[in-house]
Every structure is written in structure tokens, then in C-alpha cells.
Write a protein that holds these residues in place. Structure first.
Motif, short mmCIF file in Angstrom:
data_model
loop_
_atom_site.label_atom_id
_atom_site.label_comp_id
_atom_site.label_asym_id
_atom_site.label_seq_id
_atom_site.Cartn_x
_atom_site.Cartn_y
_atom_site.Cartn_z
N ILE A 42 0.87 -1.17 0.00
CA ILE A 42 0.00 0.00 0.00
C ILE A 42 0.90 1.22 0.00
CG2 ILE A 42 -1.79 1.27 1.23
CD1 ILE A 42 -2.74 -1.46 2.30
N TYR A 43 0.78 2.01 -1.08
CA TYR A 43 1.61 3.20 -1.30
C TYR A 43 0.68 4.42 -1.28
CZ TYR A 43 4.34 6.58 -4.08
OH TYR A 43 5.00 7.69 -4.53
N PHE A 44 0.92 5.30 -0.33
CA PHE A 44 0.11 6.51 -0.23
C PHE A 44 1.06 7.69 -0.13
CE2 PHE A 44 -3.08 9.10 2.37
CZ PHE A 44 -3.71 9.57 1.23
N TRP A 45 1.26 8.36 -1.27
CA TRP A 45 2.26 9.42 -1.38
C TRP A 45 2.01 10.54 -0.38
CZ3 TRP A 45 1.94 14.60 -2.58
CH2 TRP A 45 3.16 15.23 -2.81
N ALA A 46 0.77 10.98 -0.26
CA ALA A 46 0.46 12.13 0.61
C ALA A 46 0.83 11.88 2.07
CB ALA A 46 -1.02 12.49 0.49
N ALA A 47 0.82 10.63 2.49
CA ALA A 47 1.14 10.30 3.88
C ALA A 47 2.56 9.78 4.04
CB ALA A 47 0.16 9.26 4.41
N GLY A 48 3.30 9.67 2.94
CA GLY A 48 4.66 9.13 3.01
C GLY A 48 4.68 7.67 3.41
N GLN A 49 3.67 6.92 3.01
CA GLN A 49 3.47 5.55 3.47
C GLN A 49 3.76 4.53 2.38
OE1 GLN A 49 -0.65 4.89 4.44
NE2 GLN A 49 -0.41 2.70 4.59
N VAL A 50 4.54 3.52 2.72
CA VAL A 50 4.71 2.32 1.89
C VAL A 50 4.70 1.13 2.85
CG1 VAL A 50 6.14 1.05 0.25
CG2 VAL A 50 6.16 3.55 0.22
#
Length: 109
Positions: free
Chosen positions: A50-58
Motif C-alpha cells: 500500500i503506497y500513499f504518497w500524501a502520507a509518506g506511506q509504503v
């Protein structure tokens, strides 16, 4: 197993490549995959990222944890992200050099 890959992989995933905790390197093959295809891949044992750019999450999830997490986010997967509102995901299939597959969900808000 769940593992936060944000520090190691955040920049690389945006460029279409990802190295998983087991050392396999995957490259982006598709970016708009239907939920039913993801159902099949994850059901067959493909890991989930799960990659969520806005949260800096991978986040990397495999095994039973991948199946559980997929069921939690499945309804938020769309092929046509909308602007505003809740987070939605587009799904893609990534492959390594030996043809192993990985499901990558990219978050949009």
C-alpha cells in the motif's frame, strides 16, 4: 507479516521499482487492475503493498495478513480515482525478474 517500507522504498516506488523485505525487486507492469484480478492474485499468495504518497506511506503485507488487509481496503479500490473525499486506491500488478507478482495499491485523496 506487515512491514513499513517508507524509509527504504518511498522514492523508488514512485519511480516504478520496489525491493521487498525478502530482497526481491519488482517493477511496475500495470497501474489499473480490477478488484477481481487482485482477489485472484492475493488469494494465490501474492504480497500486497500500500503506497500513499500524501502520507509518506509504503506498507508491505504478505501471507494471511495480506488477505486480511486486502479485505479491509478492497471497497476503496477503483480504476477511476476521484478528487476530494475519502482515500481511494488504484491497483497495479508489479513483477520481478522471475515473473512473481505483487499487488500495489496507490492511494489518492
Amino acid at each position: 507479516m506487515h512491514r513499513d517500507l517508507s524509509r527504504e522504498q518511498f522514492e523508488r516506488i514512485g519511480a516504478g521499482q520496489l525491493t521487498t523485505p525478502d530482497g526481491l525487486t519488482y517493477s511496475r507492469r500495470t497501474t489499473k487492475t480490477a478488484r477481481r484480478v487482485c482477489d485472484q492474485r492475493i488469494g494465490a499468495g501474492s504480497p500486497l503493498v500500500i503506497y500513499f504518497w500524501a502520507a509518506g506511506q509504503v506498507d508491505y503485507v504478505d501471507g494471511v495478513d495480506a488477505q486480511r488487509r486486502w479485505q479491509e481496503v478492497r471497497t476503496a479500490v477503483t480504476q477511476h480515482p476521484r478528487v476530494g473525499g475519502d482515500v481511494v486506491y488504484t491497483a497495479g500488478i508489479w513483477v520481478d525478474g522471475d515473473g512473481r507478482e505483487l499487488v500495489v495499491l496507490t492511494g489518492h485523496c
